[in-house]
Design a protein around this motif. Structure first.
Motif, short mmCIF file in Angstrom:
data_model
loop_
_atom_site.label_atom_id
_atom_site.label_comp_id
_atom_site.label_asym_id
_atom_site.label_seq_id
_atom_site.Cartn_x
_atom_site.Cartn_y
_atom_site.Cartn_z
N GLU A 134 0.82 -1.21 0.00
CA GLU A 134 0.00 0.00 0.00
C GLU A 134 0.86 1.26 0.00
OE1 GLU A 134 -2.90 -1.28 -1.24
OE2 GLU A 134 -3.66 0.49 -0.23
N ARG A 138 0.24 3.88 -2.86
CA ARG A 138 -0.51 5.10 -2.53
C ARG A 138 0.26 6.25 -1.90
NH1 ARG A 138 -5.90 3.46 -3.07
NH2 ARG A 138 -5.97 1.18 -3.02
N PHE A 167 -1.68 4.03 -7.56
CA PHE A 167 -2.66 5.09 -7.33
C PHE A 167 -2.02 6.41 -6.89
CE2 PHE A 167 -4.71 0.99 -6.49
CZ PHE A 167 -5.74 1.05 -7.42
N TYR A 239 -1.46 10.48 1.52
CA TYR A 239 -1.20 9.23 2.22
C TYR A 239 0.25 9.32 2.68
CZ TYR A 239 -1.68 4.13 2.97
OH TYR A 239 -1.77 2.87 3.50
N ARG A 273 -4.61 10.47 5.35
CA ARG A 273 -4.27 9.10 5.77
C ARG A 273 -2.80 9.03 6.11
NH1 ARG A 273 -6.45 4.37 5.98
NH2 ARG A 273 -4.77 4.18 7.47
N THR B 150 -8.61 -4.68 -4.20
CA THR B 150 -8.45 -3.93 -5.45
C THR B 150 -8.87 -4.80 -6.64
OG1 THR B 150 -6.62 -2.84 -4.36
CG2 THR B 150 -6.74 -2.58 -6.74
N TYR B 189 -12.15 0.23 1.53
CA TYR B 189 -11.33 0.74 0.42
C TYR B 189 -11.22 2.26 0.51
CZ TYR B 189 -9.08 1.24 -4.03
OH TYR B 189 -8.15 1.55 -4.99
N ALA B 192 -8.62 4.03 2.65
CA ALA B 192 -7.26 4.30 2.16
C ALA B 192 -7.13 5.76 1.73
CB ALA B 192 -6.90 3.38 1.00
N ASP B 206 -11.40 5.86 -6.60
CA ASP B 206 -10.55 5.17 -7.59
C ASP B 206 -11.34 4.30 -8.58
OD1 ASP B 206 -8.26 6.18 -6.34
OD2 ASP B 206 -7.96 4.37 -5.14
N TRP B 207 -12.59 3.93 -8.25
CA TRP B 207 -13.32 2.98 -9.09
C TRP B 207 -14.74 3.46 -9.33
CZ3 TRP B 207 -10.32 -0.89 -10.91
CH2 TRP B 207 -9.14 -1.15 -10.20
#
Lengths: 425, 581
Positions: A134, A138, A167, A239, A273, B150, B189, B192, B206-207
């Motif tokens: 992650e 991110r 991402f 993040y 985050r 994901t 999700y 995050a 994101d989706w």
């Protein structure tokens, strides 16, 4: 062999290609300098034979005799210390706890001298951690605080920070340290704090994040204007992550430093985050904490004197057991306390019988009463190890161990059986 | 070697076989129940004591990285309830978070022999397989958390139910898991990004997907795969006042999704106590407005047959909340200010689950209503076969409180005593005080054995004592004909806390309240055979695209190797060859 896991540091890089010819490792690809040595020099400086100390000299003996002598030491001890474990796989841990429980001894792993203070801080505050995948996917702000991965975890930056993220587009790398380390030189920003002032700097950042004004012009060598700017940037991250090292845990303030970092990150989560992660050193020190926790309830420094586990870092931790001359025998597994412990602790190691189980010659093998060679986990035997972010990985066996050399878990199991026999259990 | 045993004069409660208190003998050979036993046999006369099949717990956190983390984080919990080692048992510690050995022993002392770990990030399943070797005397199964992965997002966004089903089958196989768990779909999700979702149609960052689409897609995929256990659901908005409406909307969204063999059950709703909160009339969603949604939800359940439920009963005293629902734990931390861990797991739990220790106090109106809600529900439903007794251990309380929960369900007198002790306004916020119903021993046997085994999909072997069943037996030191349990709640507590005998796989593992043996358990897994084209497609997508792109380790190192499964794995096989590639 492909996709072999490197059993050196807490990164557990699992993309290593190992070339094996005639039972020997001849080539290694993808590993860092440390990992290359782990594989290519796996057979160097080995303990080749079991030895026992007799009349001041090490005498080569058959394995069974070394096991007998080890069992004799363990069963006649009034207060046994079992120590090490962070550089071996989970099954070896299992046997170590079982042995300590059987004789009412103490079992501790190396985290008592590295991230033990981090664990104390977690027990006070909890900890929002991160996972390495992650972070790669991110994180847009990565801070190494009191950690120097370029030297200690050479592929950490390349694999998880400077790699392409699914991402995230742009990512900044900061280093906070008391000196311009190798890692600081590759960072986007280096923040130098005065030695011993991490606690103040972290607390000041937290105060600013929570909207307080501090009536001082600088903290830990950083001007308030710089601190405010840092805090603002941290709050505006998408993040963020702090990877912290022994620069926080083993300097003045110890667990207080880590606690301050945790509380800062917990509060930052009201704005963005954020997470943190200790940079674990030995490849399976995270596993040692995990196995100890699920089997004894506690992550390190566990005493079985009453037949059930009790926990007291500072009392049942290895250095303290030795400095206080509390233990009268030691079983050392996959660690080198004679090289790394304070002098007073090492002095007591010299006074008491030590059973040393390790693949290699080290300082402890020179003070031990019994040396039993072991297979190199992740090279000569399989097992599970846990990456610094908690991911369990299956270590593969690449080559056979030397004849008559067993994995730690089997050596310990044989000692257990003998001790149980001697104690009539 | 044949090992056999006869349990003579059992006062048996075995709802699957329609037995309610008949006196029978139970014959056991080689770990199974058999019709009759002749010849050399160990005979144990249980003297008319209460006998039930071994207990089956469908939702209890007994393994895995979050539990290990919680234990390490809470030594103050570990200090309590120590048990010294014996010649045949290992030492134990911990109250809400016992160490692995103690978990096994304490369950077997209560007569339980099967316990499901409901929240496993599959990428860390290897850790559970390792840990399970230290959980004695129970069988288990792992449920894979996939609703925020994901990869799930990818398949749901594409509307590719076949791909999603293939991904689920792949995960069950390589990670050695048994079923599929949803946790705050989309919300974990979103976490995050520091966000959460609050509506079934909220966007997920994101989706281009919503919680509703994730839920429906997963439910369809699990249905097509014909898995033994339906989709195991922890919905969005957990722990919020008024969330019973969301929960009903969630279940409505799953209505009508076809399932092949499970009698139409599309989903299992976990720990309803945390998601069936209502509010006082005219109230909002503040904690001060809390009211029980137990009756409302029971009414919904009585009218809709497409789902099952477990209680997640709240009990008083210390608990440790630990869930895959990270944003919920973060919110809880901001309310209670104790300590908080957040634990993301690669791309399977991007925002992360969390841990926050807590204490449920009878002085708190909120906690008192939370306590009353599942009781009100359980005492208002028509069909106990769709209801399982749990505390969502250790979230609503440690599993060792089950006997206490049973005493509340069996005894009105007991409920009255507790209603007197909780917050004075509780009775205005719940209907519990007005309910006369008292569960019978038969009802208890349903909700703790028969129903969970059936819902789990292992009722051929578990949850009953007919021929062919695993010889998992609980004998309690109680002669049901001699006592009126409804008037003796203390007796319920005493008798059900400590068995007279617990037999696991034909071996006596606990006797008179003490574990006397450490027997290795088995882990149920599910292998689904797919059309080879679909299996091949998903395998190459996983190994060549998704794992390299979203994980930080190699696909070759994802699977749980045979070395850890041998002698432990117990696979259920399914076929789903007709899912189109």
């Amino acid at each position: 062999m492909g996709r072999v896991i490197c059993s050196f540091c807490g990164c557990l890089c699992d993309d290593i290609e190992v070339g094996v010819q005639d039972g020997r490792i001849v080539s290694v690809r993808n590993a860092c300098a440390l990992g290359r040595v782990r594989f290519l020099e796996w057979d160097r400086d080995r303990l080749r034979h079991p030895t026992v100390l007799r009349g001041g000299e090490y005498v080569q003996v058959p394995l069974s005799e070394a096991i007998d002598r080890a069992a004799e030491i363990v069963s006649s001890a009034r207060r046994l210390l079992v120590y090490g474990l962070s550089s071996t796989e989970n099954d070896a841990h299992r046997e170590a706890y079982r042995l300590a429980e059987l004789v009412g001894g103490v079992v501790d792993n190396t985290s008592s001298v590295c991230h033990g203070p981090s664990i104390l801080a977690v027990q006070q505050s909890g900890i929002p951690v991160v996972s390495l995948a992650e972070v790669r996917n991110r994180a847009d702000l990565v801070i190494y605080w009191g950690a120097n991965p370029v030297a200690a975890h050479p592929r950490h930056i390349q694999r998880f920070v400077r790699a392409e993220g699914a991402f995230v587009r742009d990512r900044e790398l900061w280093v906070v340290d008391v000196r311009r380390s190798e890692t600081a030189r590759v960072a986007d920003r280096f923040v130098r704090v005065q030695p011993g002032s991490d606690l103040e700097v972290l607390s000041a950042l937290r105060a600013i994040v929570n909207g307080h004004t501090l009536d001082v012009s600088s903290v830990g060598g950083l001007a308030m204007s710089e601190l405010s700017e840092l805090a603002e940037r941290m709050q505006s991250a998408q993040y963020g992550v702090i990877f912290f090292g022994l620069g926080l845990t083993q300097t003045g303030g110890r667990h207080h430093n880590v606690d301050a970092a945790i509380r800062l990150v917990q509060d930052l989560n009201s704005h963005a985050r954020w997470g943190l992660l200790p940079m674990r050193g030995h490849y399976n020190v995270t596993g040692a904490n995990d196995t100890s926790t699920w089997q004894t309830g506690y992550p390190f420094a566990v005493d079985f004197a009453r037949g059930y586990p009790r926990y007291q870092p500072g009392e049942y931790s290895a250095v303290d057991m030795l400095v206080n001359r509390e233990c009268d025998a030691v079983v050392n597994v996959a660690a080198d306390p004679a090289a790394h412990f304070p002098r007073e602790a090492v002095r007591h190691l010299g006074r008491i019988p030590v059973v040393n189980i390790d693949p290699k010659k080290n300082m402890t093998s020179l003070v031990a009463s019994v040396n039993i060679p072991a297979a190199v986990a992740g090279v000569e035997c399989d097992g599970i190890a846990v990456r610094m972010d908690g991911l369990p990985l299956y270590l593969k066996k690449a080559v056979d161990p030397p004849p008559d050399v067993l994995p730690d878990r089997e050596v310990l199991a044989e000692i257990y059986v003998k001790v149980a026999e001697e104690l009539g259990r | 070697m044949t090992r056999s045993m006869v349990l003579k004069d059992c006062c048996l409660y075995d709802p699957v076989n329609g037995v309610a208190g008949e006196h029978v003998d139970i014959c056991i050979r080689d770990g199974r129940v058999v019709e009759r036993e002749a010849g050399q046999t160990e005979v144990i006369d249980v003297g008319g004591r209460l006998v039930m099949p071994g207990g089956v717990d469908i939702h209890s956190h007994i393994m895995g990285s979050k539990l290990v983390h919680a234990r390490a984080m809470c030594p103050e919990d570990q200090r309590l309830h120590t048990q010294a080692m014996t010649g045949t048992t290992r030492s134990g510690t911990g109250h809400t978070l016992p160490n692995s050995f103690a978990i096994g022993y304490r369950y077997s002392v209560m007569g339980y022999t099967t316990v499901v770990e409901p929240a496993v990030p599959p990428v860390r399943a290897l850790g559970c397989w390792d840990e399970f070797r230290d959980v004695p005397n129970i069988d288990s199964a792992l449920l894979a958390m996939l609703s925020n992965s994901t990869i799930t997002m990818h398949y749901v966004e594409q509307g590719d139910i076949s791909g999603l089903a293939g991904y689920i089958a792949w995960t069950l196989r390589v990670a050695g898991t048994f079923g599929v768990k949803v946790v705050n779909p989309g919300g974990v999700y979103a976490w995050a990004h520091g966000e959460n979702v609050t509506r079934l149609d909220s966007p997920v960052p994101d989706w281009d997907v919503t919680p509703r689409e994730i839920l429906r897609s997963m439910c369809m995929a699990v249905g097509e795969l014909n898995l033994p256990h339906p989709l195991h659901v922890h919905p969005i908005n957990l722990g919020r006042v008024g969330n019973v409406e969301t929960t009903i909307a969630t279940l409505d969204a799953l209505k009508g999704i076809s399932t092949r063999t499970r009698g139409g059950s599309a989903a299992h709703l976990a720990h309803m106590s945390f998601e069936c909160l209502s509010s006082v009339e005219g109230g909002g969603t503040e904690w001060r407005d809390i009211a029980s949604g137990g009756t409302v939800f029971a009414r919904y359940m009585n009218r809709n047959r497409h789902f099952t439920v477990d209680l997640g009963q709240v009990t008083f005293g210390p608990v440790t909340t630990l869930t895959g629902d990270g944003p919920f734990e973060a919110e809880l931390f901001r309310t209670v200010h104790t300590k908080w861990s957040n634990l993301p797991v690669d791309s399977e739990l991007p925002g992360g689950g969390g841990v926050v220790p807590l204490r449920f106090s009878p002085k708190s109106l909120t906690h008192s209503v939370q306590w009353a809600t599942p009781l009100e529900f359980a005492l208002s439903i028509d069909d106990i076969w769709r209801c399982v007794l749990t505390t969502d251990s250790p979230n609503g309380g440690p599993f060792t409180k089950y006997p206490l929960v049973i005493s509340w369900l069996m005894s009105r007198r007991q409920r009255e005593a507790w209603l007197d002790a909780v917050h004075e306004k509780t009775s205005r916020r719940t209907a519990l005080a007005s309910i006369d119903r008292e569960w019978s021993l038969y009802d208890v046997a349903v909700a703790t054995r028969a129903a969970p085994a059936k819902i789990l999909g292992v009722s051929k072997w578990k949850g009953h004592l007919g021929p062919g069943a695993d010889a998992d037996v609980a004998v309690y030191d109680l002669r049901p004909e001699e006592v009126d349990l409804a008037h003796n709640p203390t007796l319920v507590l005493r008798a059900l806390s400590r068995t007279y005998l617990t037999i696991k796989g034909g071996e006596v593992v606990a006797r008179e309240g003490r574990a006397i043996k450490s027997v290795g358990g088995r882990l149920w897994t599910c292998h689904v055979e797919l059309d080879s084209e679909l299996a091949g497609r998903v395998e190459s997508e996983m190994e060549e695209e998704f794992i390299p792109r979203w994980y930080a380790h190699a696909p070759e190192n994802y699977a749980v190797p045979d070395r850890y499964r041998t002698g432990i794995e117990r696979a259920v096989h399914r076929e789903a060859m007709d899912i189109r590639p």
